[in-house]
Write a protein that holds these residues in place. Structure first.
Motif, PDB file in Angstrom:
ATOM      1  N   ARG A 407      -0.860   2.663  -7.460  1.00 15.21           N
ATOM      2  CA  ARG A 407      -1.964   2.851  -7.133  1.00 15.21           C
ATOM      3  C   ARG A 407      -2.682   1.466  -6.648  1.00 15.21           C
ATOM      4  NH1 ARG A 407      -2.804   8.162  -7.719  1.00 15.21           N
ATOM      5  NH2 ARG A 407      -2.129   9.251  -9.394  1.00 15.21           N
ATOM      6  N   THR A 409      -6.270  -0.346  -4.325  1.00 15.38           N
ATOM      7  CA  THR A 409      -7.875  -0.442  -3.667  1.00 15.38           C
ATOM      8  C   THR A 409      -7.273  -1.217  -2.596  1.00 15.38           C
ATOM      9  OG1 THR A 409      -8.752  -2.007  -4.723  1.00 15.38           O
ATOM     10  CG2 THR A 409      -9.038   0.002  -5.677  1.00 15.38           C
ATOM     11  N   PRO A 413      -5.863  -0.219   6.062  1.00 15.96           N
ATOM     12  CA  PRO A 413      -4.373   0.577   6.151  1.00 15.96           C
ATOM     13  C   PRO A 413      -3.109  -0.546   5.557  1.00 15.96           C
ATOM     14  CG  PRO A 413      -4.993   0.221   8.621  1.00 15.96           C
ATOM     15  CD  PRO A 413      -6.050  -0.042   7.627  1.00 15.96           C
ATOM     16  N   GLU A 415       0.839  -0.558   3.682  1.00 17.79           N
ATOM     17  CA  GLU A 415       2.136   0.243   3.205  1.00 17.79           C
ATOM     18  C   GLU A 415       2.531  -0.378   2.047  1.00 17.79           C
ATOM     19  OE1 GLU A 415       3.736   2.130   7.207  1.00 17.79           O
ATOM     20  OE2 GLU A 415       4.801   0.475   6.425  1.00 17.79           O
ATOM     21  N   ALA A 438       1.695   5.103   2.260  1.00 18.90           N
ATOM     22  CA  ALA A 438       0.236   4.705   2.854  1.00 18.90           C
ATOM     23  C   ALA A 438      -0.957   4.957   1.859  1.00 18.90           C
ATOM     24  CB  ALA A 438      -0.138   5.581   4.187  1.00 18.90           C
ATOM     25  N   GLU A 439      -0.627   5.868   0.853  1.00 15.82           N
ATOM     26  CA  GLU A 439      -1.795   5.894   0.038  1.00 15.82           C
ATOM     27  C   GLU A 439      -1.078   6.086  -1.402  1.00 15.82           C
ATOM     28  OE1 GLU A 439      -2.480  10.803   0.409  1.00 15.82           O
ATOM     29  OE2 GLU A 439      -3.985   9.332   1.368  1.00 15.82           O
ATOM     30  N   GLY A 440      -1.934   5.969  -2.752  1.00 20.54           N
ATOM     31  CA  GLY A 440      -1.238   6.082  -3.769  1.00 20.54           C
ATOM     32  C   GLY A 440      -0.206   7.259  -4.213  1.00 20.54           C
TER      33      GLY A 440
END
Length: 681
Positions: A407, A409, A413, A415, A438-440
């Motif tokens: 994870r 912050t 955007p 990767e 692209a997200e956790g």
């Protein structure tokens, strides 16, 4: 048939073995020391740097931002770099050793511009009409380079080292900082020279001339910064803790930057000319094998000092002021470039493959960085860009581990991917990089001891921060390494050479107590919101204190930073008040325990679900019939790494057959706990 004494010995040995087994079990069953899910938290400059930084910059506020994208031009026939001079046509001249050449870099091409036949060109200055001046060692000679010709301008009397040059454009003269008698010379265009200032130091190694003609010189010996207002007229601006003021740079609004180094001992003797063998030695002209400690200071227009940055792991070599007004420092080890702003936020903006940064320029249309050992010229091509990549240092779980959800912050955007392996340095046995996220989420890298995290920028303005990766290591059997048994009396007193003295003195009293000690190797250690708000009340102040107890019980849960502002307003009139602020690393405020939403047992299979408002759930454990012996349970998905975790475990070895009260307890990362009971059948 055995004698009674023999039987007693066997019985004692058996009891001892049982006791040791019990003792070892108790020592490692303590809940306070038990290890479940652990987390790699990357949220500081030290933790976020150390890996591969390509086109990114890492700051002490725990963020990775777009940084310098560097070109790469090797410098032929050069090892160390001492000086660099930007030319009006966009090319750069570089002073090198061990051959005393000046190398010209134009575009992506490097060529020899001038040869002095000296050991090293230590300094360069641009005079009137494009004339270049080069200071050299070890014969105290200054060369003039013009129209493709290299001529001697001046041989300074009784001087071995010309360490720095500075052009005084108001008087069309050249100043030279020298050794081994710590003098500043003034040299005119016809080559005549005169002593402008004589210090008590062995060497003056840095120099700068302000617009008003004031000369600043830094020494090597006691580490003094001098302010010279005229021939023989000087005062000490500052006495630094170290031995050397390596470089001086003039900033905006009359400010002055200086880097100082502390080595613990004076540098070694450089190679010398036989004609000057009688002159004492000066600073080492070779790359220093042992790094020192570096510090950066700024002096305001009133010459008031402020330390901006320091590193105890390496010394500083080069200094420049950027168009943003901030100082940039090149290091003497690791080949890095750092900058720092007025809020003391330190940023690593470039990490080269060379050992040190001999020179740099951070202003104008063509900024550059020059590394030494080997000598390489890096033009700053861009900041960030599509090729910006941050790769963490290799993270060591200690043992083979399963990794959970990565994870982070970010303000834009990115990767993110991971890779794992079982060697400290990544090699062909490591896994390939996982599919980018692209997200956790869980990165599909296989279990291993070592792991790296990589982020690629999809937006040049994105900022990365607070990278975390939970992991659980494999369980490893603890091994008893040593067991000692001795009478309590023998431990309390000096042991006798014999069991019982033959005569004289008081015989020792018998004590049936035996003290047992043991040592165990336990490799896996399983022993056992955005706006700023005021913390202080409206009429509350914290004067002359370095701590404060802050009650966070009324705060909403979440991740916070604390900003502390120091002010001298209580001791100064309003016009003279000065302040400084700094932010803490991020921390979690979580005062609410988890909720155990479900708890069931089917036979001896216990199933439960615990949910927390902030998370993650980090530990779940069980106890039977109210006994204070809590046993940990594992996460259903293998890793405690989220605010919603389930347990599905066979507890037959913990909960005996029959009716028992089973208590489940769950902890979140802040240490809040919730418990729930059921009766097993």
């Amino acid at each position: 048939m055995r004698s009674p004494s023999s039987s007693a010995s066997l019985l004692s040995a058996s009891r001892l073995a049982s006791l040791l087994a019990f003792g070892a079990f108790v020592g490692f069953a303590s809940p306070a020391g038990a290890v479940g899910t652990r987390v790699f938290e990357l949220d500081t400059l030290e933790k976020l740097s150390g890996g591969d930084l390509k086109g990114v910059a890492v700051s002490s506020d725990g963020h990775v931002r777009p940084g310098f994208t560097l070109g790469n031009v090797p410098l032929p026939d050069a090892t160390a770099v001492y000086a660099a001079l930007p030319m009006p046509d966009g090319s750069v001249l570089i002073g090198t050793s061990w051959n005393g050449k000046v190398i010209r870099v134009s575009g992506d091409q490097a060529s020899v511009y001038a040869e002095t036949k000296e050991t090293a060109v230590t300094s360069l200055a641009l005079g009137a009409n494009g004339t270049v001046y080069a200071g050299t060692i070890p014969d105290g000679t200054i060369y003039k380079i013009a129209n493709g010709k290299t001529d001697k301008l001046a041989k300074l009397p009784e001087v071995a080292h010309v360490w720095a040059l500075a052009w005084d454009k108001t008087k069309s003269a050249l100043f030279a900082a020298t050794g081994d008698e710590g003098k500043v010379f003034r040299v005119t265009l016809d080559g005549s020279s005169s002593v402008y200032f004589t210090s008590d130091e062995p060497n003056l190694v840095s120099l700068a001339v302000a617009d008003d003609g004031v000369v600043y010189a830094g020494s090597q010996g006691k580490g003094l910064l001098y302010r010279i207002t005229g021939p023989g007229r000087a005062s000490v601006v500052y006495d630094f803790p170290g031995e050397e003021v390596k470089a001086i740079a003039l900033g905006k609004n009359g400010s002055i930057f200086a880097i100082a180094n502390e080595y613990g001992e004076l540098p070694e003797v450089p190679h010398r000319s036989p004609a000057l063998a009688h002159i004492p030695a000066g600073p080492n002209s070779s790359p220093r094998p042992k790094p020192g400690k570096g510090a950066l200071y700024v002096f305001d227009a009133k010459l008031r000092p402020e330390k901006l940055m320091h590193h105890d792991e390496f010394h500083y070599v080069s200094l420049a002021v950027g168009d943003d007004g901030n100082p940039y420092v090149g290091t003497g080890a690791e080949g890095r470039v750092y900058t720092v702003d007025e809020s003391h936020v330190v940023t690593l903006v470039a990490d080269t493959d060379e050992r040190q940064i001999g020179a740099l320029l951070m202003s104008g249309a063509h900024p550059f960085v020059v590394g030494g050992d080997p000598a390489v010229f890096h033009r700053v091509i861009a900041r960030g860009g599509a090729d910006a990549v941050w790769t963490s240092k290799v993270l060591d779980a200690g043992l083979r581990a399963r990794f959970g959800a990565v994870r982070w912050t970010a303000s834009g955007p990115l990767e993110v991917a991971t890779r794992t392996g079982d060697t400290q340095a990544p090699d062909a046995t490591w896994s390939p990089w996982s599919n980018p996220l692209a997200e956790g989420g869980v990165a599909a890298s296989p279990g291993a001891r070592f792991v790296q995290v990589r982020a690629r920028w999809r937006d040049a303005t994105a900022v990365l921060g607070d990278v975390s990766l939970p992991f659980v290591t494999e369980n490893v059997r603890p091994v008893v390494l040593e067991v000692d048994a001795a009478p309590k009396v023998a431990i309390a007193k000096e042991p006798a050479k014999e069991n019982m003295v033959s005569s004289g003195g008081e015989p020792p009293k018998h004590d049936a107590t035996i003290k047992l000690t043991w040592r165990i190797d336990n490799a896996d250690e399983d022993q056992g919101e955005t706006p700023w708000r005021d913390v202080l009340a409206h009429d509350e102040a914290v004067n002359n204190k370095l701590e404060y107890e802050w009650d966070t019980s009324a705060l909403p849960e979440g991740k916070y930073r604390v900003r502390v502002q120091a002010s001298d307003e209580a001791a100064n009139p309003p016009g003279d008040v000065m302040t400084h602020t700094m932010e803490s690393a991020p921390f979690i405020v979580d005062n609410t325990p988890p909720v155990i939403e479900s708890l069931t047992m089917a036979g001896r299979v216990l199933r439960a679900r615990a949910v927390d408002g902030v998370g993650p759930i980090v530990r779940v454990e069980v106890a039977v019939d109210g006994k204070p012996e809590w046993r940990p349970l594992g996460a259903k998905d293998g890793v405690f790494d989220s605010a919603d975790e389930s347990v599905d475990a066979d507890v037959g070895s913990i909960v005996p057959a029959g009716s028992h009260v089973v208590t489940l307890r769950a902890f979140d990362a802040a240490g809040n706990a919730a418990s729930r009971e059921l009766e097993s059948r």
